[in-house]
Design a protein around this motif. Structure first.
Motif, short mmCIF file in Angstrom:
data_model
loop_
_atom_site.label_atom_id
_atom_site.label_comp_id
_atom_site.label_asym_id
_atom_site.label_seq_id
_atom_site.Cartn_x
_atom_site.Cartn_y
_atom_site.Cartn_z
N TRP A 17 0.83 -1.21 0.00
CA TRP A 17 0.00 0.00 0.00
C TRP A 17 0.86 1.26 0.00
CZ3 TRP A 17 -0.22 3.87 3.66
CH2 TRP A 17 0.31 3.61 4.93
N LYS A 18 2.04 1.18 0.63
CA LYS A 18 2.93 2.34 0.65
C LYS A 18 3.64 2.52 -0.70
CE LYS A 18 4.19 2.32 5.57
NZ LYS A 18 5.35 2.34 6.48
N SER A 19 4.27 1.46 -1.18
CA SER A 19 5.06 1.58 -2.41
C SER A 19 4.19 1.85 -3.63
CB SER A 19 5.93 0.34 -2.62
OG SER A 19 5.15 -0.82 -2.71
N GLU A 20 3.12 1.10 -3.80
CA GLU A 20 2.26 1.30 -4.96
C GLU A 20 1.46 2.60 -4.83
OE1 GLU A 20 2.39 -0.29 -7.75
OE2 GLU A 20 3.82 -1.76 -7.01
N GLY A 21 1.02 2.92 -3.63
CA GLY A 21 0.31 4.17 -3.42
C GLY A 21 1.19 5.37 -3.72
N TYR A 22 2.45 5.29 -3.32
CA TYR A 22 3.37 6.39 -3.60
C TYR A 22 3.64 6.51 -5.10
CZ TYR A 22 7.32 9.55 -3.35
OH TYR A 22 8.16 10.62 -3.53
N CYS A 23 3.83 5.39 -5.75
CA CYS A 23 4.07 5.42 -7.21
C CYS A 23 2.89 6.07 -7.93
CB CYS A 23 4.32 4.02 -7.74
SG CYS A 23 5.91 3.32 -7.23
N LEU A 63 -1.93 10.98 3.78
CA LEU A 63 -0.81 11.10 4.73
C LEU A 63 0.11 12.26 4.40
CD1 LEU A 63 0.16 7.36 5.23
CD2 LEU A 63 -0.77 8.90 6.97
N LEU A 64 0.47 12.39 3.14
CA LEU A 64 1.42 13.43 2.75
C LEU A 64 0.81 14.83 2.80
CD1 LEU A 64 3.19 11.68 -0.28
CD2 LEU A 64 4.00 11.85 2.08
N GLU A 65 -0.44 14.95 2.40
CA GLU A 65 -1.04 16.28 2.27
C GLU A 65 -1.87 16.71 3.48
OE1 GLU A 65 -3.10 16.58 -1.48
OE2 GLU A 65 -1.32 15.91 -2.60
N ASN A 66 -2.41 15.77 4.22
CA ASN A 66 -3.25 16.14 5.36
C ASN A 66 -2.57 15.90 6.71
OD1 ASN A 66 -5.32 15.14 3.08
ND2 ASN A 66 -6.14 16.87 4.22
N GLU A 67 -1.89 14.80 6.83
CA GLU A 67 -1.19 14.49 8.08
C GLU A 67 0.23 15.05 8.07
OE1 GLU A 67 -2.33 12.69 10.82
OE2 GLU A 67 -4.34 12.63 9.97
N ASP A 73 9.23 9.41 6.36
CA ASP A 73 8.39 8.81 7.40
C ASP A 73 7.43 7.79 6.81
OD1 ASP A 73 9.53 10.11 9.53
OD2 ASP A 73 8.00 11.67 9.66
N LEU A 74 6.88 8.10 5.65
CA LEU A 74 5.98 7.15 4.99
C LEU A 74 6.64 5.79 4.84
CD1 LEU A 74 3.37 6.47 3.31
CD2 LEU A 74 4.67 7.27 1.31
N PHE A 75 7.89 5.81 4.39
CA PHE A 75 8.58 4.55 4.11
C PHE A 75 9.31 3.94 5.30
CE2 PHE A 75 8.29 6.20 -0.30
CZ PHE A 75 7.47 5.17 -0.78
N THR A 76 9.57 4.70 6.34
CA THR A 76 10.35 4.15 7.46
C THR A 76 9.53 3.92 8.73
OG1 THR A 76 11.11 6.35 8.13
CG2 THR A 76 12.52 5.12 6.60
N ARG A 77 8.41 4.63 8.88
CA ARG A 77 7.60 4.45 10.09
C ARG A 77 6.66 3.27 9.94
NH1 ARG A 77 4.68 9.93 11.24
NH2 ARG A 77 3.23 8.45 12.17
N ASP A 78 6.36 2.65 11.07
CA ASP A 78 5.37 1.58 11.10
C ASP A 78 4.00 2.23 11.17
OD1 ASP A 78 4.18 -0.92 11.31
OD2 ASP A 78 4.46 -1.02 13.48
N LEU A 79 3.29 2.26 10.06
CA LEU A 79 1.97 2.88 9.97
C LEU A 79 0.92 1.79 9.80
CD1 LEU A 79 3.01 5.72 7.51
CD2 LEU A 79 2.51 5.99 9.95
N ASN A 80 -0.16 1.92 10.53
CA ASN A 80 -1.22 0.91 10.50
C ASN A 80 -2.10 1.12 9.26
OD1 ASN A 80 -4.01 -0.10 11.05
ND2 ASN A 80 -2.97 -0.93 12.84
N GLU A 81 -2.04 0.18 8.35
CA GLU A 81 -2.78 0.28 7.09
C GLU A 81 -4.28 0.47 7.32
OE1 GLU A 81 -3.72 -2.27 3.02
OE2 GLU A 81 -2.23 -3.03 4.43
N ASN A 82 -4.87 -0.31 8.21
CA ASN A 82 -6.31 -0.21 8.46
C ASN A 82 -6.70 1.14 9.05
OD1 ASN A 82 -6.80 -2.81 7.48
ND2 ASN A 82 -6.44 -3.72 9.48
#
Length: 93
Positions: A17-23, A63-67, A73-82
């Motif tokens: 979800w992080k890698s494809e979402g970022y792409c 995440l990038l625009e609102n949070e 941080d997107l790629f290194t933090r443990d973020l809960n997908e749900n």
């Protein structure tokens, strides 16, 4: 870009979800047009089969625009997908 910045070994471990979402975010488009993906998500929030990559795109965008999460941080933090999906979905309303 992701492999170059974080290394191939780390990039392989990044959740889809992080890698494809970022792409898709960087490309400024999704496999499914954003409006269609939003409509599908609203109609069927528990089954993302037809709009999964649009959902990932919107989660990263949220995440990038609102949070104000940084790309690092997107790629290194443990973020809960749900949790991120729920926040993003609520933001669509």
């Amino acid at each position: 870009m992701i492999h170059r910045q974080y290394g191939t070994a780390n990039a392989v471990l990044i959740p889809t979800w992080k890698s494809e979402g970022y792409c898709e975010y960087v490309a400024a488009e999704s496999t499914v047009p954003l409006e269609e993906g939003v409509r599908l998500w609203r109609e069927s929030p528990s089954d993302d089969t037809g709009y999964r990559y649009t959902k990932y795109h919107l989660m990263v965008k949220y995440l990038l625009e609102n949070e104000m999460v940084t790309v690092d941080d997107l790629f290194t933090r443990d973020l809960n997908e749900n949790e991120i999906a729920a926040k993003t979905f609520a933001h669509l309303q």
